[in-house]
Write an enzyme that holds these catalytic residues in place. Structure first.
Site, PDB file in Angstrom:
ATOM      1  CD  GLU A 171      -2.992  -1.226   2.161  1.00 38.52           C
ATOM      2  OE1 GLU A 171      -2.964  -0.353   3.048  1.00 38.52           O
ATOM      3  OE2 GLU A 171      -3.836  -2.141   2.136  1.00 38.52           O
ATOM      4  CE  LYS A 216     -10.700  -3.409   3.522  1.00 37.99           C
ATOM      5  NZ  LYS A 216      -9.873  -4.537   4.035  1.00 37.99           N
ATOM      6  NE  ARG A 263      -9.819  -5.597   0.582  1.00 39.40           N
ATOM      7  CZ  ARG A 263     -10.494  -6.723   0.832  1.00 39.40           C
ATOM      8  NH1 ARG A 263     -11.737  -6.858   0.391  1.00 39.40           N
ATOM      9  NH2 ARG A 263      -9.954  -7.693   1.540  1.00 39.40           N
TER      10      ARG A 263
END
Length: 432
Positions: A206, A336, A365
């Site tokens: 990420e 999500k 995600r």
């Protein structure tokens, strides 16, 4: 009917980890189109909607999505052709009924979500509105506080940190644009601190740094130092947030954390110590998805002091959220899109959370694409918070840039959630 769905196409593409995912393109009778790409998670909850993979070991290690693509080109397109794209609830219900399974395993939640989102985008284009305005109406003007994942551990990195995400939250900024600047400057300062100490500046899935450190507390100390070196005040300008992803720590009924097997109560004791020493305002997945008793006890002890976010606990599922509401487990929910699989179900879950007084965080995600839908969704639903990674990697920055565009478009009507988005709290300054 000008807004009737005329055709749908789909492609297998790659996500930010180099794994296959898919995109769908929906075309309407009036020429409007909508393109949507779906993400994929690394640490996934057991109760998430089913992501359909091919299982062919000769292609992408079995992770191809050609079956999902075929489902879009075949049965989904046949079912939706001629339907009004402006009727999102009907479109999504048709997709759910066509699949016919509780977890969308027949057609694949990835196939269903791609078409659901692409339909909404095509509809927004058809009526000449930006997506956030089409979904949220005239009062969609709240820019979310970003929870920026600048240090990665757990399943998102190859290092020795147990906690999956160490985040900074620019709560004291006057606007989203300034919040982004605060975060970028702290991220740059953190990189400098890591280099000075001879630590790795490689990044995780990420975009956060992923150094090996002596402890999880050492990671928090690094963040405090970086915040101060960038010229900001911990707890005033910038607060901290954690995603423990405790599911990944659970073995044989105990949490294996920092080399010790711990009970739920011992984990909560640990979190209580962290809250006393650091300006932490959000704690996500502090316990495992089926540890309901532990969650209840944690919420009773810590819920008045910190945002307790259920991700794997709730998986954007209204039935699981209702159980949490009824049992006093958590006080916030991570949203999500691909955990539940349609836009309508996602918005329904958000509405349920808001009615119960839960806060909502819109989330990416770990396997992402350049799709920016979640930025628009955060503004449309007035969520007040967004998780979309660090201050590098273009699939993360794409969402931040979209929020900048939305804020500029809103002009004086734009409001930045800041501290209010996470609720008023007396955050402790550094007390170590």
């Amino acid at each position: 009917m000008e807004t009737a769905i005329e055709w749908i196409t789909a492609h297998e593409i790659l996500d930010s980890r180099g794994q296959p995912t898919l995109e769908a393109l929906v075309g309407l009778a009036n020429g409007a189109t909508g393109l949507a790409q779906v993400p994929s998670g690394a640490s996934t909850g057991t109760f998430e909607a089913h992501e359909l993979r091919d299982g062919d070991p000769k292609r992408y290690g079995g992770k191809g999505v050609l079956r999902a693509v075929e489902n879009i080109l075949g049965p989904i397109q046949s079912e939706l052709r001629g339907e009004d794209a402006l009727n999102q609830a009907r479109i999504d219900q048709l997709l759910i009924d066509l699949d016919g399974t509780p977890n969308k395993s027949q057609l694949g939640a990835n196939a269903i979500l791609a078409v659901s989102l692409a339909t909404a985008k095509a509809a927004a284009s058809a009526v000449g509105l930006p997506l956030y305005r089409y979904l949220g109406g005239p009062f969609a003007n709240l820019l979310p506080a970003p929870l920026m994942n600048v240090l990665n551990g757990g399943a998102h990195a190859d290092n020795n940190l147990d906690i999956q995400e160490f985040m900074i939250v620019p709560i004291g900024a006057p606007s989203f644009r300034e919040a982004l600047r605060y975060g970028a400057e702290v991220f740059a300062a953190l990189k400098q601190v890591l280099r000075q100490r001879g630590l790795s500046t490689g990044v995780g899935d990420e975009g956060g740094f992923a150094p090996n450190l002596d402890s999880n507390a050492a990671a928090l100390d690094l963040l405090m130092t970086a915040i101060e070196q960038a010229g900001y005040r911990p707890g005033e300008d910038i607060a901290l947030a954690l995603d423990v992803a405790a599911n990944e720590l659970l073995q044989d009924g105990q949490y294996h954390f920092e080399g010790k097997a711990r009970s739920a109560e011992q984990m909560v004791n640990y979190y209580e110590q962290l809250l006393a020493n650091y300006p932490i305002l959000s704690l996500e997945d502090g316990l495992a998805e089926e540890d309901w008793a532990g969650w209840q006890a944690m919420t009773a002890r810590l819920g008045s002091r910190v945002q307790l976010v259920g991700d794997d606990l709730f998986v954007t599922n209204p039935a699981r959220l209702q159980k949490g509401i009824d049992s006093g487990a958590a006080n916030a929910i991570l949203i999500k899109l691909n955990q539940i699989g349609t836009l309508t179900e996602t918005v329904s879950t958000i509405q349920l959370a808001v009615q119960a007084g839960f806060r909502t965080l819109i989330s990416h995600r770990s396997g992402e694409t350049e799709d920016t839908t979640i930025a628009d969704l955060a503004v449309a639903t007035r969520a007040g918070q967004i998780k979309t990674g660090s201050l590098c990697r273009s699939e993360r920055i794409a969402k931040y840039n979209q929020l900048l565009r939305i804020e500029d478009e809103l002009g004086e009507a734009a409001v930045y959630a800041g501290r209010v988005g996470l609720g008023p709290r007396g955050l402790p300054a550094r007390s170590r």
